[in-house]
Design a protein around this motif. Structure first.
Motif, PDB file in Angstrom:
ATOM      1  N   VAL A   5      27.437 -25.698  -8.910  1.00  0.00           N
ATOM      2  CA  VAL A   5      28.630 -26.120  -9.644  1.00  0.00           C
ATOM      3  C   VAL A   5      29.381 -27.145  -8.815  1.00  0.00           C
ATOM      4  O   VAL A   5      29.870 -26.830  -7.713  1.00  0.00           O
ATOM      5  CB  VAL A   5      29.538 -24.924  -9.973  1.00  0.00           C
ATOM      6  CG1 VAL A   5      30.783 -25.407 -10.705  1.00  0.00           C
ATOM      7  CG2 VAL A   5      28.789 -23.890 -10.805  1.00  0.00           C
ATOM      8  N   GLU A   6      29.486 -28.357  -9.355  1.00  0.00           N
ATOM      9  CA  GLU A   6      30.201 -29.430  -8.673  1.00  0.00           C
ATOM     10  C   GLU A   6      31.684 -29.425  -9.048  1.00  0.00           C
ATOM     11  O   GLU A   6      32.058 -28.991 -10.139  1.00  0.00           O
ATOM     12  CB  GLU A   6      29.621 -30.803  -9.053  1.00  0.00           C
ATOM     13  CG  GLU A   6      28.153 -30.993  -8.758  1.00  0.00           C
ATOM     14  CD  GLU A   6      27.264 -30.691  -9.956  1.00  0.00           C
ATOM     15  OE1 GLU A   6      26.138 -31.210 -10.020  1.00  0.00           O
ATOM     16  OE2 GLU A   6      27.709 -29.911 -10.842  1.00  0.00           O
ATOM     17  N   SER A   7      32.495 -29.942  -8.143  1.00  0.00           N
ATOM     18  CA  SER A   7      33.915 -30.113  -8.402  1.00  0.00           C
ATOM     19  C   SER A   7      34.439 -31.243  -7.529  1.00  0.00           C
ATOM     20  O   SER A   7      33.748 -31.694  -6.606  1.00  0.00           O
ATOM     21  CB  SER A   7      34.686 -28.823  -8.117  1.00  0.00           C
ATOM     22  OG  SER A   7      34.541 -28.443  -6.760  1.00  0.00           O
ATOM     23  N   GLY A  35      21.071 -32.399  -1.976  1.00  0.00           N
ATOM     24  CA  GLY A  35      21.221 -33.821  -2.240  1.00  0.00           C
ATOM     25  C   GLY A  35      22.301 -34.094  -3.257  1.00  0.00           C
ATOM     26  O   GLY A  35      22.713 -33.211  -4.017  1.00  0.00           O
ATOM     27  N   TRP A  36      22.771 -35.325  -3.230  1.00  0.00           N
ATOM     28  CA  TRP A  36      23.685 -35.830  -4.255  1.00  0.00           C
ATOM     29  C   TRP A  36      23.018 -37.022  -4.931  1.00  0.00           C
ATOM     30  O   TRP A  36      22.457 -37.902  -4.258  1.00  0.00           O
ATOM     31  CB  TRP A  36      25.014 -36.260  -3.644  1.00  0.00           C
ATOM     32  CG  TRP A  36      25.911 -35.140  -3.238  1.00  0.00           C
ATOM     33  CD1 TRP A  36      26.038 -34.599  -1.987  1.00  0.00           C
ATOM     34  CD2 TRP A  36      26.832 -34.433  -4.076  1.00  0.00           C
ATOM     35  NE1 TRP A  36      26.965 -33.594  -2.010  1.00  0.00           N
ATOM     36  CE2 TRP A  36      27.484 -33.477  -3.274  1.00  0.00           C
ATOM     37  CE3 TRP A  36      27.179 -34.508  -5.433  1.00  0.00           C
ATOM     38  CZ2 TRP A  36      28.446 -32.603  -3.765  1.00  0.00           C
ATOM     39  CZ3 TRP A  36      28.136 -33.640  -5.927  1.00  0.00           C
ATOM     40  CH2 TRP A  36      28.757 -32.703  -5.105  1.00  0.00           C
ATOM     41  N   PHE A  37      23.129 -37.042  -6.242  1.00  0.00           N
ATOM     42  CA  PHE A  37      22.655 -38.156  -7.056  1.00  0.00           C
ATOM     43  C   PHE A  37      23.787 -38.567  -7.982  1.00  0.00           C
ATOM     44  O   PHE A  37      24.767 -37.836  -8.143  1.00  0.00           O
ATOM     45  CB  PHE A  37      21.437 -37.731  -7.891  1.00  0.00           C
ATOM     46  CG  PHE A  37      20.197 -37.465  -7.063  1.00  0.00           C
ATOM     47  CD1 PHE A  37      20.071 -36.304  -6.320  1.00  0.00           C
ATOM     48  CD2 PHE A  37      19.168 -38.387  -7.034  1.00  0.00           C
ATOM     49  CE1 PHE A  37      18.926 -36.056  -5.558  1.00  0.00           C
ATOM     50  CE2 PHE A  37      18.023 -38.162  -6.278  1.00  0.00           C
ATOM     51  CZ  PHE A  37      17.915 -36.992  -5.542  1.00  0.00           C
ATOM     52  N   TYR A  94      28.348 -37.543 -10.877  1.00  0.00           N
ATOM     53  CA  TYR A  94      27.699 -37.157  -9.625  1.00  0.00           C
ATOM     54  C   TYR A  94      27.134 -35.741  -9.763  1.00  0.00           C
ATOM     55  O   TYR A  94      27.841 -34.822 -10.190  1.00  0.00           O
ATOM     56  CB  TYR A  94      28.691 -37.220  -8.476  1.00  0.00           C
ATOM     57  CG  TYR A  94      28.952 -38.634  -8.021  1.00  0.00           C
ATOM     58  CD1 TYR A  94      29.677 -39.525  -8.803  1.00  0.00           C
ATOM     59  CD2 TYR A  94      28.456 -39.104  -6.803  1.00  0.00           C
ATOM     60  CE1 TYR A  94      29.891 -40.837  -8.411  1.00  0.00           C
ATOM     61  CE2 TYR A  94      28.674 -40.411  -6.393  1.00  0.00           C
ATOM     62  CZ  TYR A  94      29.387 -41.271  -7.198  1.00  0.00           C
ATOM     63  OH  TYR A  94      29.599 -42.562  -6.799  1.00  0.00           O
ATOM     64  N   PHE A  95      25.862 -35.619  -9.382  1.00  0.00           N
ATOM     65  CA  PHE A  95      25.149 -34.353  -9.475  1.00  0.00           C
ATOM     66  C   PHE A  95      24.735 -33.894  -8.084  1.00  0.00           C
ATOM     67  O   PHE A  95      24.289 -34.701  -7.271  1.00  0.00           O
ATOM     68  CB  PHE A  95      23.877 -34.514 -10.307  1.00  0.00           C
ATOM     69  CG  PHE A  95      24.093 -34.971 -11.717  1.00  0.00           C
ATOM     70  CD1 PHE A  95      24.141 -36.323 -12.008  1.00  0.00           C
ATOM     71  CD2 PHE A  95      24.238 -34.052 -12.742  1.00  0.00           C
ATOM     72  CE1 PHE A  95      24.338 -36.758 -13.315  1.00  0.00           C
ATOM     73  CE2 PHE A  95      24.424 -34.472 -14.050  1.00  0.00           C
ATOM     74  CZ  PHE A  95      24.476 -35.825 -14.335  1.00  0.00           C
ATOM     75  N   GLN A 113      25.659 -29.471 -13.135  1.00  0.00           N
ATOM     76  CA  GLN A 113      25.998 -30.122 -14.395  1.00  0.00           C
ATOM     77  C   GLN A 113      26.678 -31.471 -14.198  1.00  0.00           C
ATOM     78  O   GLN A 113      26.776 -32.253 -15.139  1.00  0.00           O
ATOM     79  CB  GLN A 113      26.896 -29.215 -15.229  1.00  0.00           C
ATOM     80  CG  GLN A 113      26.186 -27.955 -15.703  1.00  0.00           C
ATOM     81  CD  GLN A 113      24.986 -28.276 -16.569  1.00  0.00           C
ATOM     82  OE1 GLN A 113      25.093 -28.989 -17.554  1.00  0.00           O
ATOM     83  NE2 GLN A 113      23.813 -27.773 -16.193  1.00  0.00           N
ATOM     84  N   GLY A 114      27.163 -31.718 -13.003  1.00  0.00           N
ATOM     85  CA  GLY A 114      27.755 -33.015 -12.707  1.00  0.00           C
ATOM     86  C   GLY A 114      29.268 -33.013 -12.761  1.00  0.00           C
ATOM     87  O   GLY A 114      29.887 -32.192 -13.436  1.00  0.00           O
TER      88      GLY A 114
END
Length: 121
Positions: A5-7, A35-37, A94-95, A113-114
């Motif tokens: 879960v991104e924030s 990683g970050w994409f 950003y994911f 989910q980004g």
């Protein structure tokens, strides 16, 4: 099964900074490289940064190297992306992802989910 879960995304002006976080659950965080994409409208998903399992190695795309920093805190099961000197071209979703160290999206098994980052000029 790992859940991510991104924030931390948001709307900022060019030159500003943001720190993204990605909280992991459901797996053994320390066994995964992270990683970050990012994906901008109408463009393919592109690699941003990666950190290996013990945090000792990092890898960045040329477009962010020197401005972004990836780090991980295994005690918190969290990976971070510190983004400085943001540019309008950094605008994207950003994911974060968990898997194999490196820049290839097919090396990552789990995806969040980004979170939207918008940089105004």
């Amino acid at each position: 099964q790992v859940q991510l879960v991104e924030s931390g995304g948001g709307l900022v002006q060019a030159g500003a900074s943001l720190r993204l976080s990605c909280a992991a659950s459901g797996g053994t965080f320390s066994t995964y490289a992270m990683g970050w994409f990012r994906q901008a409208p109408g463009k393919e998903r592109e690699f941003v940064a990666s950190v290996n399992r013990n945090g000792g190695s990092t890898y960045y795309s040329l477009s962010v190297k020197g401005r972004f920093t990836i780090s991980r805190d295994d005690a918190k099961n969290t990976v971070y992306l510190q983004m400085n000197s943001l540019k309008p071209d950094d605008t994207a979703v950003y994911f974060c992802a968990a898997g194999r160290f490196g820049g290839l999206p097919e090396g990552y098994n789990y995806w969040g989910q980004g979170t939207q980052v918008t940089v105004s000029s």
